[in-house]
Design a protein around this motif. Structure first.
Motif, short mmCIF file in Angstrom:
data_model
loop_
_atom_site.label_atom_id
_atom_site.label_comp_id
_atom_site.label_asym_id
_atom_site.label_seq_id
_atom_site.Cartn_x
_atom_site.Cartn_y
_atom_site.Cartn_z
N PRO B 235 0.92 -9.79 -4.74
CA PRO B 235 2.01 -10.32 -3.63
C PRO B 235 1.04 -10.36 -2.49
N LYS B 236 1.54 -11.12 -1.64
CA LYS B 236 0.93 -11.55 -0.31
C LYS B 236 0.86 -10.31 0.41
N PHE B 237 2.05 -9.56 0.82
CA PHE B 237 2.10 -8.19 1.42
C PHE B 237 2.36 -7.11 0.30
N LEU B 238 1.51 -6.12 0.25
CA LEU B 238 1.77 -5.15 -0.92
C LEU B 238 3.15 -4.48 -0.42
N PRO B 239 4.10 -4.47 -1.65
CA PRO B 239 5.27 -3.91 -1.26
C PRO B 239 5.37 -2.38 -1.09
N ASN B 240 6.27 -1.68 -0.17
CA ASN B 240 6.47 -0.43 -0.35
C ASN B 240 7.43 -0.33 -1.21
N GLY B 246 4.31 -3.81 3.15
CA GLY B 246 3.37 -3.08 3.36
C GLY B 246 2.02 -3.99 3.78
N ALA B 247 1.12 -3.58 3.57
CA ALA B 247 -0.40 -4.05 4.08
C ALA B 247 -0.42 -5.70 3.43
N ARG B 248 -1.01 -6.27 4.30
CA ARG B 248 -1.55 -7.63 4.04
C ARG B 248 -2.53 -7.67 2.82
N ASN B 249 -2.44 -8.09 1.75
CA ASN B 249 -3.19 -8.55 0.39
C ASN B 249 -4.11 -9.60 0.73
#
Lengths: 596, 596
Positions: B235-240, B246-249
């Motif tokens: 994912p582009k952003f790590l999902p909480n 969450g953080a930008r991957n």
């Protein structure tokens, strides 16, 4: 960003081995001293100029396009175009096949033709600027008064001035009879012209000192329709008697079109606000005079199709040898690499050979017709001139439509060789496809060409012109029919010749009862004739290749393979086309328009 | 700037009269309550959304394109794209055919399919954003763990997140076995992925909160070639855990491609610099898992071809009725006007009917296959599911290649109807042609589809799947063979069925001795099968139309005319194709590569 190398060996094969141009030209007093060495030297120089000067501007010209300054009515061509044109002029290229009486070099059209193939391969959009000038030159040369000739021809031949043809208006393209632009006679013998033209290629630009527009317009009280149209010379700057530029003539570029391709060429909307013009070719004889221009242009458009086919092929070939992907179905061919070069794959070869065969067929065909044109213009025997004129008239629509349709197919196949990279602008392939699309439209759509071939050129003289060409085909068949090695080429040629005869008679009979049968059959019919022509040339080329194969020159081996591919893979289209052409008009016309 | 009106009447004809979707769905417990009213209501709403929201952004999206900010690695889609996507999400469209367990509406694929036709007609470049998401949904739905499903599916179904497929690398497209991206296992069960991907459609954009990339990469010590490839969710952003971002991957867009068409879609180079991913579908089983995505995508690409064919046809038709130019060859049809509308000309009709027949054939074909897919997934009888799966497997490459090749032809013919105006961007036609070109390439080139059909789907099981489909054709022929009114449709269908059988056996025998025979025959072979399928559907549609013609509803009259046109003008291509397919591999492979 790709490559272009002029296909000199194949051009020389066509000119010297297939067409024996040197001995043919010996029969024409004007060209009797043009030998193979001169021709080869020109081709070599042309190859250098086009590869080194024009090709590097092709992709950048496409990306940049032309810029129109609305306030000043000026158009700026892409970076480098103007400088390349200067080099072209300085080298004397515009004069190549022009009349020595006005500063031309007087070389045969068949040589100029090969040079145009190169220019179109290297940069179609750029080549349209001088290409249209050459058409204007031919029109004024044929129809101009002595005064007009001495004023305009030297400048067009030197390339100091360029030319255009201004036919189309927003409401009329094919149907020039609806033309509305008006010309009012003035006391001084000139005309004031008002009107709006569209799709004027090279209509305004920064490459030459002056632009000589050939403009169709109506005189007061002119008959309605296409019989009331006159042609006018409308220069951008009114020329002084000494040839220098006088006042700016009010023929202005109102806008340039955003279009699918040929971005490097300015496609202009031209507004004539009382522009001064000079009648050329007599009152109401405009279409007649313009036809000289249009016939030259139609051959030129065929050459554009050939040029794009050749350059797309060259680049796809380089890619297919370089790109590695998958193994051959019959086992690794480059086991030392992680995959085989894609040229090992049968279908990649089908795509490459489609382009190769269409390029080589078109080259033979166009060079042949250009030579017939030289003979039409210069042969001492009137009957030969007449026969050549008939053949050129018959084959011109085939050149225009068949070659440009094939170029659309071929450039698209070459794009496909690249896979996803073919769709990316950077690789240059998609530009060839986009550029190729216009060639099927302008100078008379390919439908119009087909109607011209079937309706005017064939049915109108009860097939006389076609029979004369058919007799050549028949003579070849008879001369080679007992040569066993030739039977793979002669048999399909003979069969197709017979089928064309039958098909023509059948359509002629049906058209007698219902003229719509012509429109319903014309497009597939033209392609059948195109294949007959290509079969004829591939059979001739195969014969030469068979005779010389033992020499060890692998050129002949490749030529034979291309001919075999043509008969195995492209010629079979005729089986489809004949069925389509025979299917009649009811499947097209029976449904009421509002039920579509 | 043109028009798009969803062809509801023809869609309803296909779904209700040809396929009897309502009674077919009654056999599927999951869809038993989906009746014709529900379907028609969805189609109507879909028609409004696509005409009113998506179509107005099609041309502007093409002209504007996407913008990449290199510093921030962001991509901005054309004006209006983001807002349209918001409307799409708010209306619940992404959920249409998705699993109700995760928030979907659970409607059949055959309905979703019609909606996708509309979206592709209205705006192919825009539709690729949600289209790829739907593929990612299907892949995770089939191969994901429960945790992955509950985390990703609701967001993909709602449309809050979108998806991509990251397969291609600079050196490998078709040949995924050469893939180099690497995945290093981490202590927490995740993987750090490094690699460079190209041609990632919708790879980066501003339309959704997060982007779920499905990425192919190799695990340490993986077997070489295609058996050592694994699939990862990146994912582009790590999902909480709560589904928030969450953080930008570190999976970043390095550049977007300049390309021939689909300018509104961002085609991205994606760099993975230690991006975190989660394995999906088991180690080294990546291609297997990806195939779910790719098969869905291949059907989707066929729908893109259909969509473009339909919208190009609609616009060319409007133009052909409106534009006046020349008189009919059989005399004036609109004597009150200065010229006839060009739809009176036989060849203009040939062009229009080519697009119309290809659109209607494709619509029937795609809807049929979508219905078989619903049955494959949901029919209670295992044998039915198996049979449907076989049919879908057989026909998927035909949908992808035949429809997209036809769309290239059809959009180009529709452009030609406009003459010079077709080449001008303002009219919108040239965009359809440019957009159509990619469909022949991505998701496996049409050559790859042809090899898949002939090599894998047909020869690998000795023609069992083909025989099953052939039995349906045969049953139709036998049931209608004595109906005289049907003979014009049944006779060519029966003939082609026999020819396909013979051709398949012949190629199979040759391939046994030389595998290259498959590659040499595959492309024309696929098109022959495509025509058999279209013949089958046009014959069925003609039967219905014959039965209902007397009702006075002119729809049936038009349908009959289209079917007749198909058999008279398009079906004859088989005469060419069979000759090409039979011509063997020597005409392609005998010439040494360096003699090209």
């Amino acid at each position: 960003m790709g490559q272009y190398i002029a296909p000199l060996r194949d051009m020389q094969f066509v000119l010297h081995e297939l067409l024996n141009v040197e001995s043919e030209l010996k029969q024409l007093p004007k060209h009797a001293d043009v030998d193979a060495d001169i021709i080869n030297q020109i081709l070599e120089e042309g190859g250098k100029f086009t590869s080194e000067v024009l090709f590097p501007l092709n992709h950048s010209g496409d990306r940049e396009g032309c810029h129109h300054d609305k306030t000043n009515h000026t158009v700026t061509t892409p970076k480098g175009f103007k400088e390349a044109y200067k080099q072209y002029v300085e080298a004397g290229w515009p004069a190549l096949s022009c009349d020595p009486d006005f500063g031309g070099q007087g070389l045969p059209l068949v040589v100029n033709n090969s040079f145009y193939e190169m220019m179109n391969s290297a940069n179609q959009a750029w080549t349209m600027y001088p290409g249209l000038s050459h058409g204007a030159y031919e029109c004024i040369h044929e129809h101009g008064t002595d005064e007009q000739k001495s004023l305009y021809l030297p400048k067009l031949i030197s390339g100091e001035w360029t030319g255009t043809m201004c036919l189309t208006e927003p409401h009329c393209g094919t149907d020039l009879g609806m033309l509305r632009s008006k010309a009012e006679p003035q006391a001084d013998g000139t005309y004031k012209i008002n009107g709006a033209k569209i799709f004027i290629s090279a209509g305004e630009h920064d490459m030459s000192d002056n632009i000589v527009h050939l403009v169709l317009a109506r005189l007061p009280g002119a008959p309605e329709g296409s019989k009331g149209i006159s042609l006018f010379i409308v220069p951008k700057f009114l020329p002084n008697a000494d040839g220098t530029n006088g006042a700016r003539n009010p023929i202005f570029c109102g806008a340039i079109e955003e279009k699918m391709g040929i971005h490097g060429n300015s496609t202009c909307q031209m507004n004539l606000d009382g522009a001064t013009g000079w009648l050329i070719g007599g009152p109401h004889k405009g279409l007649n005079a313009m036809f000289v221009f249009m016939n030259a242009a139609r051959l030129g458009v065929g050459m554009q199709g050939l040029g794009l086919t050749e350059v797309a092929y060259q680049n796809a070939l380089v890619y297919a040898k370089d790109r590695i992907q998958m193994r051959s179905l019959s086992g690794p061919k480059a086991p030392e690499k992680p995959a085989d070069p894609i040229i090992v794959h049968a279908d990649v070869r089908r795509m490459l050979l489609t382009a190769k065969a269409y390029a080589e067929g078109a080259r033979a065909f166009c060079s042949y017709v250009a030579l017939q044109l030289d003979k039409e213009l210069n042969h001492p025997d009137e009957q030969v001139r007449k026969d050549c004129a008939d053949e050129v008239a018959l084959l011109t629509p085939v050149i225009k439509a068949f070659i440009t349709d094939n170029a659309w197919t071929a450039t698209s196949e070459c794009l496909q060789v690249y896979g996803g990279h073919g769709f990316i602008a950077e690789w240059g392939m998609e530009q060839y496809v986009r550029d190729a699309r216009i060639n099927m439209i302008y100078e008379g759509t390919n439908t119009v060409q087909s109607l011209d071939l079937l309706g005017r050129k064939i049915l109108m003289d009860n097939g006389a012109k076609l029979r004369k060409f058919g007799a050549k085909v028949q003579a070849f068949v008879e001369a080679n029919g007992t040569n066993e090695a030739m039977s793979e080429f002669v048999t399909p040629l003979a069969e197709l010749g017979d089928k064309v005869t039958k098909l023509t008679m059948e359509i002629g009979m049906k058209a007698f009862q219902n003229p719509d049968e012509v429109g319903a059959a014309a497009v597939p019919y033209l392609r059948v004739v195109g294949h007959m022509v290509y079969s004829y040339f591939f059979a001739q080329m195969a014969k030469i290749a068979l005779e010389k194969e033992a020499s060890g020159d692998t050129f002949y081996k490749a030529k034979l393979a291309t001919a075999r591919f043509y008969f195995a893979r492209l010629y079979p289209e005729t089986a489809m086309l004949i069925r389509q052409a025979r299917s009649g008009s009811a499947n097209l016309l029976s449904l009421e328009a509002d039920l579509f």
